[in-house]
Design a protein around this motif. Structure first.
Motif, short mmCIF file in Angstrom:
data_model
loop_
_atom_site.label_atom_id
_atom_site.label_comp_id
_atom_site.label_asym_id
_atom_site.label_seq_id
_atom_site.Cartn_x
_atom_site.Cartn_y
_atom_site.Cartn_z
N GLU A 95 62.77 -30.40 14.10
CA GLU A 95 61.36 -30.55 14.46
C GLU A 95 60.42 -30.11 13.36
N ARG A 96 60.95 -30.00 12.15
CA ARG A 96 60.08 -29.63 11.05
C ARG A 96 59.06 -30.73 10.84
N ASP A 97 58.06 -30.45 10.08
CA ASP A 97 57.08 -31.47 9.69
C ASP A 97 56.24 -32.00 10.85
N LEU A 98 56.18 -31.25 11.93
CA LEU A 98 55.22 -31.64 12.98
C LEU A 98 54.30 -30.44 13.19
N TRP A 154 52.76 -28.22 15.74
CA TRP A 154 53.02 -27.93 17.15
C TRP A 154 51.76 -27.68 17.97
N ARG A 155 50.71 -27.21 17.32
CA ARG A 155 49.47 -26.94 18.07
C ARG A 155 48.63 -28.19 18.28
N GLU A 185 53.89 -28.48 21.17
CA GLU A 185 54.64 -27.27 21.55
C GLU A 185 55.15 -27.34 23.00
P1 ADP Z 1 50.25 -21.51 13.41
O1 ADP Z 1 50.23 -22.20 12.09
O2 ADP Z 1 48.93 -20.95 13.79
O3 ADP Z 1 51.38 -20.56 13.57
P2 ADP Z 1 51.65 -23.73 14.56
O4 ADP Z 1 51.18 -24.85 15.41
O5 ADP Z 1 52.11 -24.02 13.20
O6 ADP Z 1 50.47 -22.65 14.51
O7 ADP Z 1 52.83 -22.96 15.30
C1 ADP Z 1 52.84 -22.70 16.69
C2 ADP Z 1 54.17 -22.06 17.04
O8 ADP Z 1 55.22 -22.99 16.86
C3 ADP Z 1 54.50 -20.89 16.12
O9 ADP Z 1 55.17 -19.90 16.88
C4 ADP Z 1 55.41 -21.47 15.07
O10 ADP Z 1 56.32 -20.52 14.58
C5 ADP Z 1 56.12 -22.55 15.85
N1 ADP Z 1 56.36 -23.70 14.97
C6 ADP Z 1 55.42 -24.50 14.41
N2 ADP Z 1 55.94 -25.46 13.69
C7 ADP Z 1 57.28 -25.28 13.76
C8 ADP Z 1 58.37 -25.98 13.22
N3 ADP Z 1 58.21 -27.05 12.45
N4 ADP Z 1 59.62 -25.53 13.50
C9 ADP Z 1 59.78 -24.47 14.27
N5 ADP Z 1 58.78 -23.74 14.82
C10 ADP Z 1 57.54 -24.14 14.57
#
Ligand code: ADP
Ligand code: ADP
Length: 229
Positions: free
Chosen positions: A88-91, A93-94, A137
């Motif tokens: 799930e990299r490169d997406l 999540w927020r 997420e």
């Molecule tokens: P932020 O940059 O503010 O941490 P993100 O949307 O990147 O917000 O991340 C939200 C949550 O999801 C975090 O706990 C982060 O560790 C996890 N997360 C985000 N992207 C990934 C990813 N590609 N693989 C695994 N975990 C992720």
């Protein structure tokens, strides 16, 4: 569509010696077919995929895609390929699925009505239309993986490279995923994917290449390979 001719790749080890990760690999993937690359850890699958996605140059040998020699024209080749890693990299999540696709489509200068239409079409293809406005997420692994596919299709690639695409997916998600891949191939996309699972490779591939310690052990249809064992 994809052709490797005696491709080798050597890595420099920390002690200065050369390690041959790929040794004279030759491989041919026909247009609109699904080709599975299978082998144990360390066989050279990722190295092959990185070379094809232009992230890594071969040490020797020739790579041709759509008849264009890769080393001589990286940009022409890049426009027509997309590389999707497992997981799930490169997406983001927020962000929602739609927002992710909007963000990534900007990388391909996709804008306005064209962008909207493309995103709508891809969300339908990967069956995420109903949840398109929910944050990633909240998605299951299978949903995230399908979103990765949609992301990989934003530039209408004629060649799709998938590294361990079904890793971590449950059976049903893997099945849904495979149906998308079959649909893409039926529409002319050429697909090369890697996997650890023989059963999956047999199920999905028109042709299979088995690789071990940087060398091709066998190549052919599932039937041909089975009759040779
Ligand atoms: P932020 O940059 O503010 O941490 P993100 O949307 O990147 O917000 O991340 C939200 C949550 O999801 C975090 O706990 C982060 O560790 C996890 N997360 C985000 N992207 C990934 C990813 N590609 N693989 C695994 N975990 C992720
Ligand atoms: P696979 O994807 O089949 O597991 P890889 O292509 O990742 O295989 O690796 C093939 C071999 O090359 C392995 O033995 C690995 O340890 C080695 N290798 C991969 N990347 C590097 C690197 N950057 N430096 C040195 N050795 C590497």
């Amino acid at each position: 569509m994809i052709n490797l001719d005696k491709v080798s790749r050597t890595y420099k080890e920390k002690n200065g010696t050369d390690f041959v990760a790929l040794n004279q690999i030759s491989l041919n993937v026909k247009k609109g077919t699904i080709h599975g690359l299978i082998g144990p850890n360390g066989a050279g699958k990722s190295t092959t995929m990185k070379i094809l996605s232009t992230l890594l140059l071969p040490s020797s040998g020739t790579v041709t895609m759509k008849g264009i020699e890769l080393q001589s024209n990286l940009n022409a080749v890049r426009q027509d390929i997309n590389f999707i890693y497992g997981g799930e990299r490169d997406l983001y999540w927020r962000l929602t699925a739609r927002e992710n696709l909007e963000y990534f489509s900007a990388l391909y200068s996709l804008k306005g009505v064209e962008q909207k239409e493309k995103i709508k079409e891809l969300l339908e293809l990967v069956q995420l239309t109903d949840v398109a406005n929910k944050k990633v997420e909240t998605y299951s692994k299978g949903m995230k993986q399908r979103l990765q596919i949609a992301r990989g299709l934003l530039n209408n690639p004629r060649i799709l490279l998938l590294d361990e695409p079904t890793i971590g997916l449950d059976r049903q998600s893997a099945e849904e995923f495979k149906n998308i891949i079959r649909h893409l191939a039926a529409n002319g996309t050429t697909i090369l994917f890697t996997s650890h699972y023989l059963e999956e490779v047999e199920d999905l591939s028109d042709e299979i290449t088995i690789i071990s310690r940087g060398e091709i052990v066998a190549s052919g249809t599932a039937q041909e390979l089975r009759s040779n064992i």
